[in-house]
Design an enzyme around this catalytic site. Structure first.
Site, PDB file in Angstrom:
ATOM      1  N   ASP A 191       6.517   6.773 -24.590  1.00 15.03           N
ATOM      2  CA  ASP A 191       5.724   6.622 -23.375  1.00 15.03           C
ATOM      3  C   ASP A 191       6.094   5.296 -22.707  1.00 15.03           C
ATOM      4  O   ASP A 191       7.089   4.659 -23.053  1.00 15.03           O
ATOM      5  CB  ASP A 191       4.236   6.703 -23.719  1.00 15.03           C
TER       6      ASP A 191
ATOM      7  N   ASP B 206       6.554  12.144 -15.634  1.00 11.69           N
ATOM      8  CA  ASP B 206       5.101  12.094 -15.543  1.00 11.69           C
ATOM      9  C   ASP B 206       4.661  11.718 -14.130  1.00 11.69           C
ATOM     10  O   ASP B 206       5.425  11.117 -13.356  1.00 11.69           O
ATOM     11  CB  ASP B 206       4.554  11.078 -16.554  1.00 11.69           C
TER      12      ASP B 206
ATOM     13  N   GLU C 127       2.927  14.899  -9.466  1.00 14.36           N
ATOM     14  CA  GLU C 127       2.236  15.751  -8.472  1.00 14.36           C
ATOM     15  C   GLU C 127       2.635  15.431  -7.026  1.00 14.36           C
ATOM     16  O   GLU C 127       2.681  16.396  -6.237  1.00 14.36           O
ATOM     17  CB  GLU C 127       0.704  15.609  -8.640  1.00 14.36           C
TER      18      GLU C 127
ATOM     19  N   ASP D 126      -3.890  16.322 -18.806  1.00 13.30           N
ATOM     20  CA  ASP D 126      -4.670  15.438 -19.682  1.00 13.30           C
ATOM     21  C   ASP D 126      -5.971  16.098 -20.117  1.00 13.30           C
ATOM     22  O   ASP D 126      -7.077  15.701 -19.731  1.00 13.30           O
ATOM     23  CB  ASP D 126      -4.957  14.118 -18.963  1.00 13.30           C
TER      24      ASP D 126
END
Length: 789
Positions: free
Chosen positions: A282, A395, A398, A463
């Site tokens: 991450d 990530d 959107e 999430d």
């Protein structure tokens, strides 16, 4: 073909639009009206497209979703007194002249009809359709609404929903697609944001609303759900075959802070003999802090002093390194000035980089639609891939924050918001095709558009709350997305959001994970997502699930191949099994995993039993207990701690491979082939696809083998055959096939391969027959079992 006249056609009229003329040409049927023209064309006998071009506007040719080319021939036009009937072998379009209207049918069955055609308001352009009262509606992308989404007005604006549970009307991945229980779909082929109204006012009306863009939609219809998914992915593209290691277990959390922690984590997997194929880093790989460093897109050498060695050492252990990347370049990041100088960012109306604040800091956004930005971004990926990075996590795509005033090279933020993730995946996928053409990409992203599967996108459900309420809707999301062409939708196993330490929840989620597309436990780090850090009993149960996942890799890889070739989802709703059983249209907690397995999830704490419906026309066996069930009824089954209810269809072949520590040990030189016998099954089929697990388009290049299994049962004889299909550029090895035949009631008299009698064992209690025979290179194998009467 005669058009069935019914209630739909009576409503298919537009009192405001006046028919003037029509013509037939290379672009299909052109119908002129006083307000503009319609272009109607067939892609094939199952798919028709209607575009409306208002007076004074040009037809926007480019579709972001569609890859199929329309057919130039095959459709016929009948000009009747008050209507035009434009037909393929399957689909028909009826254009009424006065009052003007358009209706659709498939093989004589009414589908739907336009109400008023596209209508422009002050802020939107809308189109309404008349649908039938009893239709169940699916689609709209990823939502948690129950399988039947009728009655909702759905926002088409990709937006994350942090910590969702049993209800979510808006999530990361929205799509302007409506699928009817009548086995047809309407795809509104347009990018800008809007709404999809699935009869929210209970007037039997389907409405698409958008702010701008193409006034184009396709209607797709088929005879069966299998044919429907074939045609929908024929239109929008099919998923490339994943690298085989992607079907293994992932080590993932938010997040690993250092090279030392990364290596120690994998070493613990090895110590505990828990298979693992990849570790995901991450955001701490590029900075020590959560905020202020996004956009560095380079290893932070303080925490990761020698990433080249780390990646190499992990590779030697058979573990791929996957890095998170985001499209946000913070003004405080080390690449900010580079991004500004190279003009790769979205801008304001004056052409200056558009900056805004969000959780991670003050930022710009990479304009993934701009060729210069694509090259800049890809060169970063390529450099890291050349370092040995094995895959990518995209990530916040959107995008997470996307101000309406931000301008891209091809439109405003609101005009391209919903296709941003689609073009980001395209950028990475095409970069691999150009510069890393011997490697299948791994592209994990949480937002995309219709057709993103063709760029290898592997989306996840966002999430989700780390709770039982978070687990409950995971099957619904994946089944819905599979219908819409997105077959690799999966969840953060164990749940992501919240510091909830619940060992039973974790166990049940990982047991479900065995039978979903990607096996990736992931969570916020306060409660570990990795089984190696859980208490001994939970760790042992997790290990059992992960080992089963690896044993099923031959079956699962063959499912991935089937999806690549046909678009058939890996997870399939039960209504695929009984296509006229309306009661099954709302079922999501029980589903098919491929053709052989029926899986029923456990989503309540302390559950002792579960009612499971087994589809009719089949005999089913409990996968663990071997108990026999007859289809067409619901059964109350006892729930066990170490597995969820899983059943196998009689007549199924299930290839399995035991003992792998990771997919690097995958080989078919020695594998098990399970066959589930029942006297009711006269013929059974199955297949096993194999290649090197790495080469893109290996099947098309002839670098594969395909074993086709068949069974034939008659009287006291059971015949089992393996036929080998070899690609022209593939080298086949001899194989030791360890046959495991389930549910042989009495000890067989003989097992023969040709004229050769084979040694076998038969267990009286389990009723399992076992024997081993070599399958020689590229040859076929035929086994005959003489059963006792």
């Amino acid at each position: 073909m005669a058009f069935a006249v019914g209630s739909l056609t009576a409503m298919a009229q537009n009192s405001q639009r006046v028919y003037q003329s029509h013509s037939l040409g290379t672009n299909g049927l052109i119908v002129e009206t006083d307000q503009g023209k319609y272009q109607i064309r067939f892609y094939n006998q199952n798919i028709v497209e209607t575009a409306f071009i208002p007076n004074g506007e040009e037809f926007e040719k480019d579709s972001h979703a569609v890859v199929l080319q329309p057919e130039k021939k095959g459709a016929k036009l009948a000009d009747r007194q008050n209507d035009l009937l434009y037909s393929s072998k399957g689909m028909s379009v009826k254009v009424s002249k006065k009052p003007f209207g358009i209706s659709y049918s498939y093989k004589g069955k009414n589908l739907l009809s336009e109400k008023e055609g596209y209508i422009k308001t002050d802020s939107t352009q809308n189109i309404d359709f008349q649908i039938e009262k009893e239709e169940v509606l699916f689609g709209g992308g990823a939502r948690v609404l129950g399988m039947n989404r009728r009655g909702y007005r759905l926002n088409l604006y990709n937006r994350a929903h942090y910590g969702y549970g049993t209800h979510s009307e808006l999530m990361n991945y929205t799509m302007p697609v409506v699928i009817s229980s009548k086995k047809y779909a309407v795809h509104f082929d347009n990018a800008p944001i809007g709404h999809l109204d699935l009869d929210s006012k209970k007037t039997n009306t389907l409405r698409y609303e958008t702010i701008s863009g193409r006034k184009v939609y396709q209607v797709i219809a088929a005879d069966s759900w299998e044919d429907f998914t074939y045609e929908f992915t024929n239109l929008t593209g099919r998923q490339p075959l994943l690298p085989r290691w992607a079907l293994g277990n992932f080590s993932s959390r938010f997040g690993y802070h250092s090279q030392k922690e990364t290596m120690e984590t994998i070493d613990q997997f090895v110590k505990d003999s828990i298979p693992v194929d990849a570790i995901i880093l991450d955001l701490f790989w590029f900075g020590k802090e959560m905020k202020g460093e996004m956009g560095n897109l380079a290893f932070h050498r303080d925490s990761f002093p020698n990433p080249e060695k780390m990646i190499s050492d992990l590779d030697k252990k058979g573990v791929k390194t996957i890095l998170i990347t985001e499209p946000f370049i913070l003004t405080t990041s080390k690449r900010w000035q580079e991004a500004v100088d190279n003009k790769v960012l979205g801008t304001d109306t004056e052409g200056k980089p558009f900056t805004f604040d969000f959780y991670f800091g003050n930022t710009g956004l990479v304009d993934v639609f701009k060729p210069e930005a694509q090259d800049w971004f890809w060169n970063i990926y390529k450099g890291l891939a050349n370092m040995g990075v094995g895959g990518w996590w995209g990530d916040l795509g959107e995008p997470e924050v996307h101000p309406s005033a931000l301008q891209h090279i091809n439109g405003s933020a609101d005009e391209v918001h919903n296709i941003y993730g689609h073009y980001w995946a395209k950028l990475v996928y095409e970069g691999y095709e150009k510069d890393l053409s011997n490697q299948r990409p791994f592209i994990l992203m949480r937002a995309g558009a219709v057709g993103s599967q063709r760029y290898g996108m592997i989306p996840w459900t966002g999430d989700v709350s780390r709770s039982w309420d978070g687990l409950k809707p995971q099957t619904e999301i994946s089944l819905q997305m599979g219908l819409q062409g997105i077959s690799y939708m999966h969840s953060d196993l164990g749940g992501f959001a919240g510091d909830n330490l619940d060992d039973e929840l974790y166990t049940r989620w990982l047991q479900y994970g065995v039978f979903q597309p990607i096996y990736r436990p992931h969570a916020q780090e306060a409660v570990p997502s990795e089984p190696i850090f859980r208490e001994p009993k939970t760790k042992a149960l997790a290990k059992k699930s992960i080992e089963l996942r690896y044993q099923l890799m031959p079956y699962n890889y063959s499912l991935a191949f089937e999806n690549n070739q046909t678009g058939l989802p890996l997870m399939r709703p039960l209504f695929f099994e009984e296509q006229d059983n309306k009661a099954l249209l709302n079922v999501s907690d029980t589903y098919m995993w491929g053709d052989a397995f029926l899986v029923s999830t456990i989503t309540d704490a302390g559950a002792k039993q579960k009612e499971v419906y087994l589809p009719k026309g089949n005999v089913w066996f409990d996968f663990v207990k071997e108990q026999k069930y007859f289809g067409g009824s619901s059964y109350t089954v006892q729930v066990e701690e170490d597995h969820i209810p899983v059943f196998v269809r009689a007549g199924s072949f299930i290839p399995m491979k035991k003992g792998m520590h990771n997919s690097g040990e995958y080989s078919l030189e020695n594998f098990e082939l399970h066959y589930y016998h029942d006297s009711s099954v006269k013929h059974g089929t199955g297949q096993l696809y194999n290649d090197n697990g790495e080469t893109p388009k290996a099947y098309e290049k002839g670098e594969y083998e395909l074993l086709k299994f068949t069974s034939a049962h008659s009287g006291s004889k059971l015949k089992l055959d393996i036929a080998t299909e070899k690609g022209s550029n593939y080298s086949i090895e001899d194989k030791k096939v360890n046959w495991v035949i389930h549910h042989i009631e009495k000890q067989p008299k003989k097992v023969k391969w040709g004229k050769k009698n084979l040694d076998f064992t038969w267990d009286k209690n389990s009723r399992v027959l076992q024997f081993t025979e070599e399958l020689q290179k590229g040859k076929n194998q035929s086994i005959t079992i003489k059963l006792a009467k």
